[in-house]
Write an enzyme that holds these catalytic residues in place. Structure first.
Site, PDB file in Angstrom:
ATOM      1  N   GLU A   1      63.979  70.816  39.253  1.00 13.93           N
ATOM      2  CA  GLU A   1      63.015  70.020  38.486  1.00 13.93           C
ATOM      3  C   GLU A   1      61.859  70.872  37.972  1.00 13.93           C
ATOM      4  OE1 GLU A   1      64.312  69.104  41.418  1.00 13.93           O
ATOM      5  OE2 GLU A   1      65.368  67.230  40.979  1.00 13.93           O
TER       6      GLU A   1
ATOM      7  N   LYS B   1      84.772  67.065  48.430  1.00 14.23           N
ATOM      8  CA  LYS B   1      83.997  65.831  48.417  1.00 14.23           C
ATOM      9  C   LYS B   1      84.973  64.656  48.316  1.00 14.23           C
ATOM     10  CE  LYS B   1      79.683  64.111  46.403  1.00 14.23           C
ATOM     11  NZ  LYS B   1      78.489  64.453  45.627  1.00 14.23           N
TER      12      LYS B   1
ATOM     13  N   ARG C   1      58.507  67.031  42.216  1.00 14.29           N
ATOM     14  CA  ARG C   1      58.850  68.437  42.457  1.00 14.29           C
ATOM     15  C   ARG C   1      58.266  69.359  41.381  1.00 14.29           C
ATOM     16  NH1 ARG C   1      63.514  69.939  45.778  1.00 14.29           N
ATOM     17  NH2 ARG C   1      62.722  69.058  47.713  1.00 14.29           N
TER      18      ARG C   1
HETATM   19  C1  LIG Z   1      64.982  67.158  44.469  1.00 19.38           C
HETATM   20  C2  LIG Z   1      66.172  66.284  44.236  1.00 19.38           C
HETATM   21  N1  LIG Z   1      66.729  66.226  43.005  1.00 19.38           N
HETATM   22  C3  LIG Z   1      67.798  65.446  42.797  1.00 19.38           C
HETATM   23  C4  LIG Z   1      68.339  64.715  43.805  1.00 19.38           C
HETATM   24  C5  LIG Z   1      69.493  63.776  43.542  1.00 19.38           C
HETATM   25  N2  LIG Z   1      70.704  64.239  44.263  1.00 19.38           N
HETATM   26  C6  LIG Z   1      71.053  63.724  45.441  1.00 19.38           C
HETATM   27  S1  LIG Z   1      72.445  64.371  46.069  1.00 19.38           S
HETATM   28  C7  LIG Z   1      72.611  65.364  44.723  1.00 19.38           C
HETATM   29  C8  LIG Z   1      73.788  66.296  44.640  1.00 19.38           C
HETATM   30  C9  LIG Z   1      73.763  67.269  45.763  1.00 19.38           C
HETATM   31  O1  LIG Z   1      74.862  68.096  45.663  1.00 19.38           O
HETATM   32  P1  LIG Z   1      75.298  68.905  46.935  1.00 19.38           P
HETATM   33  O2  LIG Z   1      74.133  69.489  47.597  1.00 19.38           O
HETATM   34  O3  LIG Z   1      76.367  69.839  46.522  1.00 19.38           O
HETATM   35  O4  LIG Z   1      75.862  67.792  47.917  1.00 19.38           O
HETATM   36  P2  LIG Z   1      77.227  66.961  47.813  1.00 19.38           P
HETATM   37  O5  LIG Z   1      76.838  65.615  47.330  1.00 19.38           O
HETATM   38  O6  LIG Z   1      78.149  67.682  46.907  1.00 19.38           O
HETATM   39  O7  LIG Z   1      77.736  66.942  49.202  1.00 19.38           O
HETATM   40  C10 LIG Z   1      71.578  65.176  43.809  1.00 19.38           C
HETATM   41  C11 LIG Z   1      71.450  65.860  42.522  1.00 19.38           C
HETATM   42  C12 LIG Z   1      67.724  64.785  45.059  1.00 19.38           C
HETATM   43  N3  LIG Z   1      68.141  64.056  46.082  1.00 19.38           N
HETATM   44  N4  LIG Z   1      66.658  65.585  45.244  1.00 19.38           N
END
Ligand SMILES: Cc1ncc(C[n+]2csc(CCOP(=O)(O)OP(=O)(O)O)c2C)c(N)n1
Ligand SMILES: CC(=O)[C@@H](O)[C@H](O)COP(=O)(O)O
Ligand SMILES: [Mg+2]
Length: 636
Positions: free
Chosen positions: A370, A284, A398
């Protein structure tokens, strides 16, 4: 003047990108990365995730025939490089601004976005749906879901893989494993992925992949099957994904185009299609030193200086609601060791990073889960703990069945601290906290509060700690408070009681939440027009303060309710009560002001509220229209 991005300039669409020679892709990726950094430095937004998938984005559009082949980006926050390559480069510096590009994928924005997102973990389900639809229709295109290691912690991803493994439809899932969520990832699956990646086989494979690629003549296609076979053979035994019915390939280096392209080509050309999972290891923030060095890999940023990475800091006039919530909960938890806090992968966004520093053993980050967070809290409540589920209003959607079935029906004292209530600005409709009032107020047993300012929030945290009779929710918006004086200690509020903030006798404005400031401005304006106005802060959306509502109804000609939520919430509670009590019968003019019945576009929150009419002018207009001719007489 020579352009900094000569190859990217030649590739306004993926068709043109596919005409490049393989050895040009490295340079294209470098240019795409620098264009992404430059664009986000101007707009702010999600940076780290996009930088980590630059090579993946180039390779996918190079190998697959998009838009006929479908690429589904989970969450969509990493899709800025994809937007740049798919005809949206000209508008990329409008990201997340009013009238500009969305910060996520969106069907209405481009044919290259086959599925809209912003909430996580939906890509495999959507992709499987597309794959099965293709099979039914006799089509032969490819469907590729790209999901992160954080997002694959959610139950929905496993529901989808369970189904995909059984159906056996041709589907490619790319697990983009950068060992990061917004915060460092948590949970057993995260540990499992780390073990797969840190295995000696992976280190060996990386070298091997390079050696194979170096020693084979171009075009790289000649090496495709061998590289992929090596990759597949390197992990011993059945991986979790193989047990679920996927053909597992990896872990591979997601930044090495010499590995990515042949492996993707090989999978594309596989005659006996089936579900395949490619485990790509990425970093990242890759390729931008300030992002690589930062703890959150610059997940989301404001505008910044490209050379130093320094972000423009807005002048803060007051603490954020998030901060006030965290500080208050910490204070309360010092006095009550039953208070515990739960987040679903949002420790910094909800302020639970601070709570976690104060109470590491009483803080639980359950990952992007969630539904589990809500029922996990319910379980703790049965044992006498006081769980606070700190969650964005939009993400609590959710966990709705869990809220009804596990919390509300059993009347368990789970506390819901709902941040990002109301309109949130740049993230747009997917992240707006528009519906919690409607979906909570209809549930028996629920108590629902909304803070009008940061001092009220302190009282509501104290009230939630003290209230043990059933579930209770408190909501507050994104961003700064209004700068009121802060109480030393939270006061426990009487349940279901509002407060009069200003007395008048013709118009009553009953406000819930942070529109109170606009209600007071409107009252000034109305008073200047000769309309004496009462303003009350309801504090509770449920139970409503019946005595207060009755008084406002009986003593005024017009009653306006206002809230930062959709129809069906607080105003609906008030209307129901007025109707049941026959309080409409004497000609009272009631006007409930709510968000419009449509999804509002991203913009700054003040503009969004103006557009919704939920501001002082909107209130004044509503009152004058309600009074009709009388208002003309009074204001003349
Ligand atoms: C249902 C839900 N919960 C929380 C989030 C907030 N959120 C957005 S991106 C993220 C992290 C995602 O991590 P990953 O899939 O590993 O993607 P990266 O950012 O590392 O590329 C979170 C927790 C969301 N978008 N949707
Ligand atoms: C993509 C996502 O869901 C989060 O990164 C979200 O954009 C965070 O919003 P806040 O900036 O309000 O924390
Ligand atoms: Mg990740």
């Amino acid at each position: 003047m020579a352009t900094k991005t000569p190859l990217l300039d030649q590739c306004p669409t993926p068709e043109r990108l596919r005409a490049l020679r393989p050895e040009q892709l490295r340079q294209l990726a470098d240019e795409l990365r620098s264009e992404t950094i430059d664009a986000v430095s101007v707009t702010g937004g999600h940076l780290g995730a996009g930088l980590g998938v630059v090579e993946l984005t180039v390779a996918l559009h190079y190998v697959f025939d998009t838009p006929s082949d479908r690429i589904i980006w989970d969450v969509g926050h990493q899709a800025y490089p994809h937007k740049i390559l798919t005809g949206r480069r000209e508008r990329i510096r409008t990201l997340r601004t009013g009238g500009g590009l969305s910060g996520f994928t969106r069907r209405s924005e481009s044919v290259y976005d086959p599925f809209g997102a912003a909430h996580s973990s939906t890509s495999i389900s959507a992709g499987l749906g597309m794959a099965v639809a293709r099979d039914l229709a006799g089509g032969n295109n490819h469907v590729i879901a790209v999901i992160g290691d954080g997002s694959i912690s959610a139950g929905m991803a496993y529901e989808a893989m369970n189904n995909a493994g059984a159906l056996g439809s041709r589907l490619v899932v790319i697990l983009n494993d950068n060992d990061m969520s917004i915060a460092p990832p948590v949970g057993a699956v995260s540990g499992y992925l780390a073990r797969l990646v840190s295995s000696s086989q992976y280190r060996h494979l990386r070298n091997l992949g390079r050696q194979v690629a170096e020693h084979l003549p171009r075009p790289l296609q000649n090496a495709a099957r061998r590289v992929e076979e090596y990759a597949r053979g390197m992990v011993m035994g059945g991986t979790l994904f193989e047990e679920l019915g996927f053909y597992y390939v990896g872990p591979i280096d997601g930044h090495d185009l010499d590995q990515l392209v042949p492996i993707l080509e090989n999978i594309r050309d596989e005659p006996n299609g089936r579900p395949v999972l490619i485990h790509a290891v990425t970093q990242k923030g890759k390729g931008y030193a300030p992002a690589e060095a930062s703890a959150d890999k610059l997940h989301a940023v404001g505008r910044f200086d490209v050379v130093t990475g320094a972000q423009a800091k807005a002048k803060a006039n007051a603490p954020t609601y998030t901060r006030v919530f965290a500080d208050s909960l910490i204070k309360e938890a010092k006095a009550d060791d039953k208070v515990v806090a739960i987040t679903a992968a949002m420790p910094s966004g909800t302020g639970l990073d601070l709570f976690g520093q104060a109470f590491p053993t009483r803080t639980f980050d359950v990952g992007i889960a969630e539904q589990h967070a809500v029922t996990f809290a319910a379980g703790m409540a049965t044992e006498g703990y006081k769980p606070f589920v700190a969650i964005y209003s939009t993400f609590l959607q959710r966990g709705y069945d869990q809220l009804v079935h596990d919390v509300s029906i059993q009347n368990l004292p789970v506390r819901f601290a709902m941040d990002r209530a109301g309109l949130v600005g740049a993230d747009g409709a997917t992240h707006a906290g528009a519906f919690d009032l409607a979906y909570l107020c209809c549930l028996p047993n629920m108590v629902v509060m909304a803070a009008a300012d940061e001092a009220e929030l302190v009282h509501m945290v104290a009230t939630s700690v003290a209230y043990d009779a059933g579930p209770i929710a408190l909501r507050y918006p994104r961003g700064e408070g209004v700068g009121v004086e802060m109480p030393e200690k939270g006061e426990v509020l009487p349940i279901g009681k509002g407060r009069i903030v200003r007395e008048g006798n013709t118009v009553a404005i009953l406000s819930l939440g942070t529109r109170l400031g606009e209600a007071l401005k409107a009252a000034e304006d109305l008073a200047a027009r000769g309309l004496s106005t009462t303003v009350a802060d309801a504090r509770f959306a449920k139970p409503i303060d019946k005595e207060l509502v009755r008084r406002l109804a009986v003593e005024h000609e017009v009653l306006v309710t206002i809230e930062e939520g959709s129809v069906g919430g607080f105003g609906a509670q008030v209307m129901q009560f007025l109707a049941e009590e026959g309080l409409f019968d004497r000609g009272l003019k009631v006007r409930p002001m709510v968000l419009p019945d449509r999804y509002q576009e991203h913009d700054n929150p003040a503009k969004q509220y103006d557009e919704a009419g939920l501001n002082a002018n909107g209130i004044v207009d509503t009152v004058l229209k309600a009074l009709g001719a009388n208002a003309q007489v009074r204001t003349a």
